[in-house]
Design a protein around this motif. Structure first.
Motif, PDB file in Angstrom:
ATOM      1  N   TYR A  86       0.831  -1.216   0.000  1.00  0.00           N
ATOM      2  CA  TYR A  86       0.000   0.000   0.000  1.00  0.00           C
ATOM      3  C   TYR A  86       0.865   1.265   0.000  1.00  0.00           C
ATOM      4  O   TYR A  86       0.454   2.297  -0.522  1.00  0.00           O
ATOM      5  N   HIS A  87       2.042   1.154   0.556  1.00  0.00           N
ATOM      6  CA  HIS A  87       2.976   2.288   0.485  1.00  0.00           C
ATOM      7  C   HIS A  87       3.444   2.469  -0.962  1.00  0.00           C
ATOM      8  O   HIS A  87       3.502   3.596  -1.485  1.00  0.00           O
ATOM      9  N   HIS A  88       3.747   1.355  -1.601  1.00  0.00           N
ATOM     10  CA  HIS A  88       4.214   1.376  -2.995  1.00  0.00           C
ATOM     11  C   HIS A  88       3.120   1.882  -3.938  1.00  0.00           C
ATOM     12  O   HIS A  88       3.373   2.718  -4.814  1.00  0.00           O
ATOM     13  N   LEU A  89       1.891   1.383  -3.757  1.00  0.00           N
ATOM     14  CA  LEU A  89       0.802   1.723  -4.670  1.00  0.00           C
ATOM     15  C   LEU A  89       0.179   3.090  -4.384  1.00  0.00           C
ATOM     16  O   LEU A  89      -0.150   3.834  -5.306  1.00  0.00           O
ATOM     17  N   TYR A  90      -0.003   3.406  -3.094  1.00  0.00           N
ATOM     18  CA  TYR A  90      -0.813   4.588  -2.741  1.00  0.00           C
ATOM     19  C   TYR A  90      -0.067   5.588  -1.857  1.00  0.00           C
ATOM     20  O   TYR A  90      -0.645   6.548  -1.381  1.00  0.00           O
ATOM     21  N   ASN A  91       1.220   5.306  -1.612  1.00  0.00           N
ATOM     22  CA  ASN A  91       2.031   6.207  -0.783  1.00  0.00           C
ATOM     23  C   ASN A  91       1.501   6.339   0.655  1.00  0.00           C
ATOM     24  O   ASN A  91       1.645   7.385   1.280  1.00  0.00           O
ATOM     25  N   LEU A  92       0.857   5.286   1.152  1.00  0.00           N
ATOM     26  CA  LEU A  92       0.398   5.258   2.548  1.00  0.00           C
ATOM     27  C   LEU A  92       1.615   4.931   3.427  1.00  0.00           C
ATOM     28  O   LEU A  92       2.193   3.857   3.322  1.00  0.00           O
ATOM     29  N   ASP A  93       2.003   5.886   4.253  1.00  0.00           N
ATOM     30  CA  ASP A  93       3.232   5.716   5.048  1.00  0.00           C
ATOM     31  C   ASP A  93       3.001   4.757   6.212  1.00  0.00           C
ATOM     32  O   ASP A  93       1.883   4.631   6.715  1.00  0.00           O
ATOM     33  N   TYR A  94       4.066   4.108   6.640  1.00  0.00           N
ATOM     34  CA  TYR A  94       3.938   3.162   7.753  1.00  0.00           C
ATOM     35  C   TYR A  94       5.287   2.948   8.437  1.00  0.00           C
ATOM     36  O   TYR A  94       6.343   3.192   7.872  1.00  0.00           O
ATOM     37  N   THR A  95       5.206   2.484   9.684  1.00  0.00           N
ATOM     38  CA  THR A  95       6.375   1.974  10.402  1.00  0.00           C
ATOM     39  C   THR A  95       5.962   0.676  11.094  1.00  0.00           C
ATOM     40  O   THR A  95       4.925   0.648  11.760  1.00  0.00           O
ATOM     41  N   VAL A  96       6.765  -0.359  10.912  1.00  0.00           N
ATOM     42  CA  VAL A  96       6.545  -1.635  11.598  1.00  0.00           C
ATOM     43  C   VAL A  96       7.478  -1.698  12.796  1.00  0.00           C
ATOM     44  O   VAL A  96       8.690  -1.506  12.661  1.00  0.00           O
ATOM     45  N   LEU A  97       6.909  -1.958  13.966  1.00  0.00           N
ATOM     46  CA  LEU A  97       7.716  -2.168  15.170  1.00  0.00           C
ATOM     47  C   LEU A  97       7.599  -3.637  15.561  1.00  0.00           C
ATOM     48  O   LEU A  97       6.510  -4.117  15.897  1.00  0.00           O
ATOM     49  N   ARG A  98       8.724  -4.343  15.457  1.00  0.00           N
ATOM     50  CA  ARG A  98       8.738  -5.765  15.819  1.00  0.00           C
ATOM     51  C   ARG A  98       9.122  -5.890  17.295  1.00  0.00           C
ATOM     52  O   ARG A  98      10.297  -5.837  17.645  1.00  0.00           O
ATOM     53  N   PHE A  99       8.107  -6.026  18.125  1.00  0.00           N
ATOM     54  CA  PHE A  99       8.320  -6.077  19.569  1.00  0.00           C
ATOM     55  C   PHE A  99       8.808  -7.450  20.010  1.00  0.00           C
ATOM     56  O   PHE A  99       8.327  -8.476  19.520  1.00  0.00           O
ATOM     57  N   ALA A 100       9.734  -7.448  20.951  1.00  0.00           N
ATOM     58  CA  ALA A 100      10.131  -8.707  21.605  1.00  0.00           C
ATOM     59  C   ALA A 100       9.056  -9.039  22.639  1.00  0.00           C
ATOM     60  O   ALA A 100       7.879  -9.081  22.299  1.00  0.00           O
ATOM     61  N   ASN A 101       9.430  -9.238  23.898  1.00  0.00           N
ATOM     62  CA  ASN A 101       8.474  -9.653  24.926  1.00  0.00           C
ATOM     63  C   ASN A 101       8.278  -8.532  25.952  1.00  0.00           C
ATOM     64  O   ASN A 101       9.018  -8.454  26.935  1.00  0.00           O
ATOM     65  N   PRO A 102       7.268  -7.671  25.739  1.00  0.00           N
ATOM     66  CA  PRO A 102       7.035  -6.616  26.706  1.00  0.00           C
ATOM     67  C   PRO A 102       6.398  -7.161  27.975  1.00  0.00           C
ATOM     68  O   PRO A 102       5.658  -8.147  27.925  1.00  0.00           O
ATOM     69  N   TYR A 103       6.672  -6.520  29.092  1.00  0.00           N
ATOM     70  CA  TYR A 103       6.064  -6.928  30.365  1.00  0.00           C
ATOM     71  C   TYR A 103       5.904  -5.691  31.222  1.00  0.00           C
ATOM     72  O   TYR A 103       6.498  -4.636  30.940  1.00  0.00           O
TER      73      TYR A 103
END
Length: 312
Positions: free
Chosen positions: A160-177
């Motif tokens: 969707y970023h490529h097609l429509y320029n919808l910006d994003y950030t992915v946060l890959r979380f470990a194990n929050p507590y």
């Protein structure tokens, strides 16, 4: 990205969401929480006067449209499955999480949303580690449906970023507590074990206790989300973790020191879905988000223990 941002947090009443809500509200951002009708709002009770709360079903397009209207940023925390149960009903996992998120992306595109922050899973998307610590460029070969759904959503964000320029950030979380993590869900070894120590119940460990995970405190997670929103970072994917791993046996030793109690441990046969060691490389987040974890494990466990003693 401007000073005050209008942020909608999908799943903002839960453990992770409530801490993000608090942090964003404190920083002066406008916060809307989207939650299920039957949700207990105790986690966000103290900020209800400063935020907007919208109820609805993530899979209902009309509800979602109401939640997103007029917003700048979506923080997508909704997940209908847990790693340990996701393989039990793979179709449900895909229908609710993957299809539900594609519907969300279509609406975001239509409504002119500026950016999506997506909570991915640093513990499951990589699968069996080929090297440690695991960087964002490590192959992604999940061994549970939860991880496959997360990585699929990441790919659709990219599309969707490529097609429509919808910006994003992915946060890959470990194990929050930390505080507000409900010990009754069975998620989160630290909170579950502390609750069992509090109740003087035996602790069950799958395998011999050498399974090692990267645990990090919840306030550090909320600060990472804040950085991803405010900084407009150059990369699209970031590991968010402590950068260290601790075995279950090490956790128990720290808990004994913090609580002054000696728990009874029951060792059970190992599970197929458990990767033996998982440590995430957080150097990209340190450099590009100017973020690093602030709360040491022992201090975080102590804070969680203090909170649990008042949790009813």
């Amino acid at each position: 990205m401007g000073s005050q941002l209008k942020c909608v947090i999908l799943g903002g009443g839960g453990f992770i969401g409530s801490h993000i809500v608090e942090t964003l509200a404190e920083q002066g951002h406008s916060v809307r929480v989207f939650e299920r009708h039957n949700i207990n709002t105790r986690n966000i009770a103290h900020v209800l006067g400063r935020i907007e709360l919208v109820y609805g079903d993530f899979l209902n397009e009309d509800d979602l449209c109401r939640a997103l209207a007029g917003m700048d940023i979506i923080i997508h925390l909704v997940s209908t499955t847990l790693p340990k149960s996701s393989n039990d009903n793979v179709i449900y996992d895909v229908e609710t999480n993957v299809i539900g998120t594609i519907r969300l992306l279509n609406l975001a595109k239509q409504l002119g949303i500026r950016k999506i922050i997506f909570a991915s899973s640093g513990g499951t998307v990589y699968g069996l580690p080929q090297y440690q610590p695991i960087s964002e460029t490590h192959p992604t070969d999940p061994i549970c449906s939860h991880g496959i759904a997360k990585i699929t959503i990441e790919k659709y964000l990219q599309l969707y970023h490529h097609l429509y320029n919808l910006d994003y950030t992915v946060l890959r979380f470990a194990n929050p507590y930390g505080p507000k993590q409900d010990p009754m869900t069975g998620q989160g070894a630290i909170t579950v074990f502390l609750q069992q120590i509090l109740n003087e119940e035996p602790i069950s460990i799958w395998g011999d206790g050498t399974v090692a995970r990267d645990y990090f405190y919840i306030s550090d997670l909320a600060e990472a989300v804040l950085a991803a929103i405010e900084k407009d970072p150059p990369s699209k994917i970031y590991n968010i973790a402590s950068g260290f791993s601790h075995t279950l046996n090490e956790l128990i030793n720290i808990m004994q020191a913090v609580t002054g109690r000696t728990p009874l441990i029951r060792y059970l046969p190992a599970r197929k879905l458990d990767v033996s060691v998982n440590i995430l490389d957080i150097s990209r987040a340190r450099k590009e988000l100017s973020w690093s974890p602030q709360v040491p494990l022992e201090e975080g466990i102590n804070r969680t223990w203090q909170w649990l003693q008042n949790y009813k």
